[in-house]
Design a protein around this motif. Sequence first.
Motif, PDB file in Angstrom:
ATOM      1  N   THR A 139      33.951   7.730  21.196  1.00 58.74           N
ATOM      2  CA  THR A 139      35.122   6.858  21.082  1.00 58.74           C
ATOM      3  C   THR A 139      35.161   5.500  22.033  1.00 58.74           C
ATOM      4  O   THR A 139      35.033   5.279  22.339  1.00 58.74           O
ATOM      5  CB  THR A 139      35.919   7.504  20.639  1.00 58.74           C
ATOM      6  N   GLY A 140      34.634   6.659  23.266  1.00 58.22           N
ATOM      7  CA  GLY A 140      34.636   6.076  24.368  1.00 58.22           C
ATOM      8  C   GLY A 140      33.437   4.883  24.833  1.00 58.22           C
ATOM      9  O   GLY A 140      33.054   4.524  25.468  1.00 58.22           O
ATOM     10  N   ALA A 141      32.303   5.408  24.595  1.00 59.11           N
ATOM     11  CA  ALA A 141      30.571   5.035  24.959  1.00 59.11           C
ATOM     12  C   ALA A 141      30.311   4.677  23.874  1.00 59.11           C
ATOM     13  O   ALA A 141      29.673   3.483  22.986  1.00 59.11           O
ATOM     14  CB  ALA A 141      30.220   5.581  25.718  1.00 59.11           C
ATOM     15  N   ARG A 169      31.804  -9.022  34.613  1.00 54.99           N
ATOM     16  CA  ARG A 169      30.866  -9.193  34.877  1.00 54.99           C
ATOM     17  C   ARG A 169      29.456  -9.459  34.468  1.00 54.99           C
ATOM     18  O   ARG A 169      28.416  -9.777  35.137  1.00 54.99           O
ATOM     19  CB  ARG A 169      30.922  -9.158  36.699  1.00 54.99           C
ATOM     20  N   ASP A 170      29.275  -8.344  33.860  1.00 54.25           N
ATOM     21  CA  ASP A 170      27.717  -7.906  32.639  1.00 54.25           C
ATOM     22  C   ASP A 170      27.347  -9.265  32.134  1.00 54.25           C
ATOM     23  O   ASP A 170      28.261 -10.043  31.805  1.00 54.25           O
ATOM     24  CB  ASP A 170      27.563  -6.280  32.802  1.00 54.25           C
ATOM     25  N   LYS A 171      25.833  -9.689  32.656  1.00 61.96           N
ATOM     26  CA  LYS A 171      25.864 -10.628  31.739  1.00 61.96           C
ATOM     27  C   LYS A 171      24.543  -9.904  30.484  1.00 61.96           C
ATOM     28  O   LYS A 171      23.969 -10.900  29.511  1.00 61.96           O
ATOM     29  CB  LYS A 171      24.706 -11.320  32.417  1.00 61.96           C
ATOM     30  N   ALA A 172      24.016  -8.826  30.736  1.00 61.69           N
ATOM     31  CA  ALA A 172      23.167  -8.250  29.562  1.00 61.69           C
ATOM     32  C   ALA A 172      23.520  -7.643  28.289  1.00 61.69           C
ATOM     33  O   ALA A 172      24.975  -7.396  28.225  1.00 61.69           O
ATOM     34  CB  ALA A 172      22.285  -7.454  30.023  1.00 61.69           C
ATOM     35  N   ASP A 173      23.146  -7.923  27.153  1.00 60.23           N
ATOM     36  CA  ASP A 173      23.997  -7.590  25.800  1.00 60.23           C
ATOM     37  C   ASP A 173      23.132  -5.830  25.264  1.00 60.23           C
ATOM     38  O   ASP A 173      22.138  -5.358  26.006  1.00 60.23           O
ATOM     39  CB  ASP A 173      22.954  -8.274  24.927  1.00 60.23           C
ATOM     40  N   PHE A 219      28.382  -2.128  29.723  1.00 59.56           N
ATOM     41  CA  PHE A 219      29.396  -3.327  28.040  1.00 59.56           C
ATOM     42  C   PHE A 219      30.509  -4.204  28.635  1.00 59.56           C
ATOM     43  O   PHE A 219      31.580  -5.026  28.533  1.00 59.56           O
ATOM     44  CB  PHE A 219      28.772  -2.084  27.300  1.00 59.56           C
ATOM     45  N   PHE A 220      31.527  -3.193  29.578  1.00 54.82           N
ATOM     46  CA  PHE A 220      32.914  -3.139  29.653  1.00 54.82           C
ATOM     47  C   PHE A 220      33.144  -3.596  31.204  1.00 54.82           C
ATOM     48  O   PHE A 220      34.766  -4.097  30.987  1.00 54.82           O
ATOM     49  CB  PHE A 220      33.913  -1.110  29.158  1.00 54.82           C
ATOM     50  N   GLU A 262      39.342   1.082  29.219  1.00 55.42           N
ATOM     51  CA  GLU A 262      37.771   1.790  28.551  1.00 55.42           C
ATOM     52  C   GLU A 262      36.647   2.042  29.352  1.00 55.42           C
ATOM     53  O   GLU A 262      35.920   2.947  29.731  1.00 55.42           O
ATOM     54  CB  GLU A 262      37.053   0.457  27.444  1.00 55.42           C
ATOM     55  N   ARG A 263      37.057   0.608  30.921  1.00 57.78           N
ATOM     56  CA  ARG A 263      36.139   0.752  31.822  1.00 57.78           C
ATOM     57  C   ARG A 263      36.233   1.596  32.492  1.00 57.78           C
ATOM     58  O   ARG A 263      35.620   2.481  33.132  1.00 57.78           O
ATOM     59  CB  ARG A 263      35.172  -0.333  32.519  1.00 57.78           C
ATOM     60  N   LYS A 264      36.966   1.848  33.410  1.00 60.26           N
ATOM     61  CA  LYS A 264      37.513   2.570  34.164  1.00 60.26           C
ATOM     62  C   LYS A 264      37.504   4.399  33.878  1.00 60.26           C
ATOM     63  O   LYS A 264      36.847   5.373  34.991  1.00 60.26           O
ATOM     64  CB  LYS A 264      39.572   2.743  34.315  1.00 60.26           C
ATOM     65  N   ARG A 265      37.858   4.690  32.144  1.00 59.02           N
ATOM     66  CA  ARG A 265      37.747   5.424  32.261  1.00 59.02           C
ATOM     67  C   ARG A 265      35.867   6.493  32.275  1.00 59.02           C
ATOM     68  O   ARG A 265      35.985   7.941  32.298  1.00 59.02           O
ATOM     69  CB  ARG A 265      37.682   5.949  30.236  1.00 59.02           C
ATOM     70  N   LEU A 266      35.148   5.130  31.647  1.00 64.42           N
ATOM     71  CA  LEU A 266      34.024   5.781  32.074  1.00 64.42           C
ATOM     72  C   LEU A 266      33.185   6.210  33.225  1.00 64.42           C
ATOM     73  O   LEU A 266      32.408   6.402  33.710  1.00 64.42           O
ATOM     74  CB  LEU A 266      32.859   5.085  31.613  1.00 64.42           C
ATOM     75  N   MET A 267      33.957   5.029  34.283  1.00 59.75           N
ATOM     76  CA  MET A 267      33.555   5.318  35.607  1.00 59.75           C
ATOM     77  C   MET A 267      33.406   6.892  36.700  1.00 59.75           C
ATOM     78  O   MET A 267      33.056   6.588  37.975  1.00 59.75           O
ATOM     79  CB  MET A 267      34.446   4.528  36.921  1.00 59.75           C
TER      80      MET A 267
END
Lengths: 231, 560
Positions: free
Chosen positions: A222-224, A189-193, A185-186, A130-135
Motif C-alpha cells: 500500500t505504501g510503495a 524535490r525529485d524530477k524523474a518519472d 516518487f513522494f 507517505e515519504r516519511k513512512r518509507l524512509m
Amino acid sequence: MGISLKIEIFRGDQAGGKLKPYVVNAKNGHTVLDSLFQIYENIDPTLAFRCGCRYRKCGLCAVMADGKARLACLTPLAGGMTIEPLKGLPLVRDLVVDRRPFFESIGQLALYLPSREIGEDFQKVIDRDERKRLMACTECLACLATCPKFNFRAASEGIAGHGKRAIERGYCAGPYFFVKLAQLFFDPRDKADRAVQAKLIGIDECRDCGLCYCPIGIPLYTGAILPLLGG
Amino acid sequence: MLTEKFDVIIVGGGGAGCAAAVAASVAGARVAMITKEPAACGNTRVSGGDFALPCVVDGDLPEAFLNDLLAGGEFINRPELASVMAWMGRKAALLAECMGHLFERDAGGEVSDRIMFAYGGHSFGRTIASPGRGVSFCHSLRGALARQGVASFEDCIATRVVTHGGRVAGLVALDLLRGEVLLFRCPCIVLATGGAGWLYYPNTSCTRASTGDGFALALQAGAELVDMEQVQFIPFALTTPDILRGAVVGEPATGGPLGRLLNARGEVLLERFSHMTRAQVAKAMAVEIEKGNATANGGIILDLKPNLTSEEGLRARSLTHRSGISEAVKIAHGFAAYNWEEPWDVCPSAHYNMGGVRADGFGRSTITGLYAAGEVMGGLHGANRLGSVALTELFLFGERAGRDAALLAKAKSESGFPGGQVEAETARLKSLYGKKGSVRPAHLKRDLGRLMWQEVGPAREEWKLRLALEGIEAIKRRLADIETCAELSYNLEVLDAVELGFMVDAAWAIAASALERRESRGAHLRLDHPEKDDSKWLCNIIARLAPDGGKVYKEQIVAA
C-alpha cells in the motif's frame, strides 16, 4: 541457566551446502542473533553471518527463520528452528549474501535526487507522510526474499539494461526497489518519472499479488507498490 | 594482487566518509571509498537523526554556539575546530540536503524556529530532527556516492596506511568477501572510521564496526591522537537480554523530576538527576556496581514510577516516548516498564569518543596526506559532546577534509613507493587465514571488552589504569598466538583478528591518556583525582607511537 535448544543452520555457498544442527544454550529473551554469536564464539568459528547494531536499526542481520524473512536480532529463538540465508539473493557463504550488486543498482537506477548547488537557505518543501513512512526502510533486503516474482539474475539484467529495455517478462526486481523508487516518487524535490522506472523493472507483475512483507512493518504494497502503479 | 591508483581514498563509509568522498570527487579528484561494511551501515545509520543546526532561532549567533561548545567541552576543545563548527555548522545542514537528505519541516514547509528544540547544554533551540531518523540519512549518503561516481569497495577493510618519507603513499586492504589483499596507491587518505565503542563490548551502544580502526591506523602511520581519555558513557542502557546489552534506553533527562536510581538492596543511590551530566550519573552507577551492589545482571535499578504522580513527570514520559529512545524497553522488559509503571535495571554504555586523531580545521593530521573526519577526529568536543553535534560534525568536517585532500592530491607529484611495507603487511594478512595457535580471536575480543569495562570504565583510578595497560599488553602478546579457521570467504575470525590489532592500539591510547590526565573533567572521571584542576590540566593529552614505544604527554592549548 537457560535451556538447550536444537536448531539448524545452513552451511555452504553458491556451489551448494546443507543444514547443520547445533545445540545452543538459550536464556529468556534469546534471539536468533544471540545464537549465531554463541555458535561462532563457542561452538563453530567457521560460521559466517552479518551483524551491525544488534537491535533493529541497521538491517544487516536479515535471514530466513523457519522459511520467513526476519531480522535475526528481533526473532526470538525457538527449538527446532531452521536458519538460512535470504532466499534468492547471491550467496557469499552460510548466512552472508553479497550486497555489492545493490550498491551498483543505486547508480544504475539513478536512485538519488538531481545534483544542485548548495544554497544559502533551506528549500521550502512540503514533506509527505507517505515519504516519511518509507524512509524507515533499513535496506535489509528481506522483502526481496518474500517476493514470488523476484529472481536475482532477471533483476540484475533488468536493472543493468534500464532505460533500454524492460526486465524479462514474468519477473519483477522486487519490493526493495519499489520502496526506493517510491521514496523519491513522494519527494517533492525529485524530477524523474519513478512510475515509469517501476514499470521497466516489472511492477506490473505486482498487480493483485501483495504477498511481499517487511520484517519491520513498512507497508510495501500500500505504501510503495500501489502508489507507483497509479493506484 | 589488485593494485589501483586514486587521488583520494576514504576509509570508512559512514556520514563523514560519504561527505568526504563526495566533496573530494566534486573537487575533481579520482576517489575511492574503502568500507568494511556495506556503505552507510555504521553508527550514522543507527543514530537518532537529530542534527545541530545553529542560527535558525532568534539570537542564536555563532558566538553563542561557540560558548556552548566550549562550556560543554569544559574548555579543552581545540579552538580552531570549535570555531569552524560554530561559524560553519549551518552549512553542514545545507550540504546534507544537497546530498539528498530532508530534515523536518514546519507545516508551511520551512525550517523555522517552530521545529527546533534544545538538547542539554545548548542555550538555544539548535537541534532539528530527521523523519526516519538516522537511517534516512543513509539513503541519501549512498545515493550521493552513486551520483558522484565514487568507486566503492564495500566489505573491504583497510589494514595499513603506507607512508614514504613521512607522507601518505597508499593503503593495504583486505577484501573480506574473497580473502584477497588489495593495494592502493594514493597521495591522500581521509580516515572516517568512527569510534571505538566495541572496546567495551557488550557494554556499548555502538555497532560492531566500532573497533577504533582509524585511531590505530593513524597511530601506526605516525600521527597524533588527542584526548583519548574522553569516552562518553550514557548511563541508561539495557542489561538484558544478552543481545540487547548496551542498547541505550535513556539519558539523565529521562529520569524526569522524580526518577530514582536504586542499588540491588533497594537503597536510593541518586534522585533528581535529570540535570546531571551523562558522565556524573554513569560514574555514580559504576562506583555502586563496583561496590558489589548491582543486580544479578550487573545493573542499577531505574525507578521512574514516582513521576506518574506529577504533571511534569507525565510530560517527561510523553517526551521520552515521542523521542523513541526507550523503544527497546518494550522488548526487554514489557509494556509496564516502558510506561514507567515498573522499574528495570540499567547499566552505563560506551557511546562516543570525543578524543581522536589530532587534526586542524580541514582535517589535516600531523602526517602529510593523512586526514581525519567525523568521530575519528579528536578535539572538537573537548571533554564532553553536546547532543546532536556529532551528526553536524560528519558533514561539516567530512566535506572540508575531502575538498582539501582533493586539492592536495592535485598539487602532489608522484612519490616513491616502499615495497617492503606492503610485502610485510600482505604476508601478515595471508598468515591470518588458518593460523595455528591457542586462543580464538572472538575470545580475545571478549577479554579486552571485560578488561576495558572494569579498568577503564566510567569511574577510573590509577591502579586500575595501570592494570589495564598491563592487561592490554598481555592481550597484544596473545594476539600473536591466535588460532583461526581457513575459510577464504567472509572469515569472521580473520576480521576479528584484524580488528583486534586496531583495538589494542586504541585501548592503549585511551588507558594511557586516562592515566596521564590526573584530574576529573567532562567524561573522564578519576576517583583518585575527583576535582577539575585548571591550573595544571587545562590542556590536551597527546598520544602517539614512536619507534621506541608509546608516548603520552600534555600540551598547552593554543588559541585559534
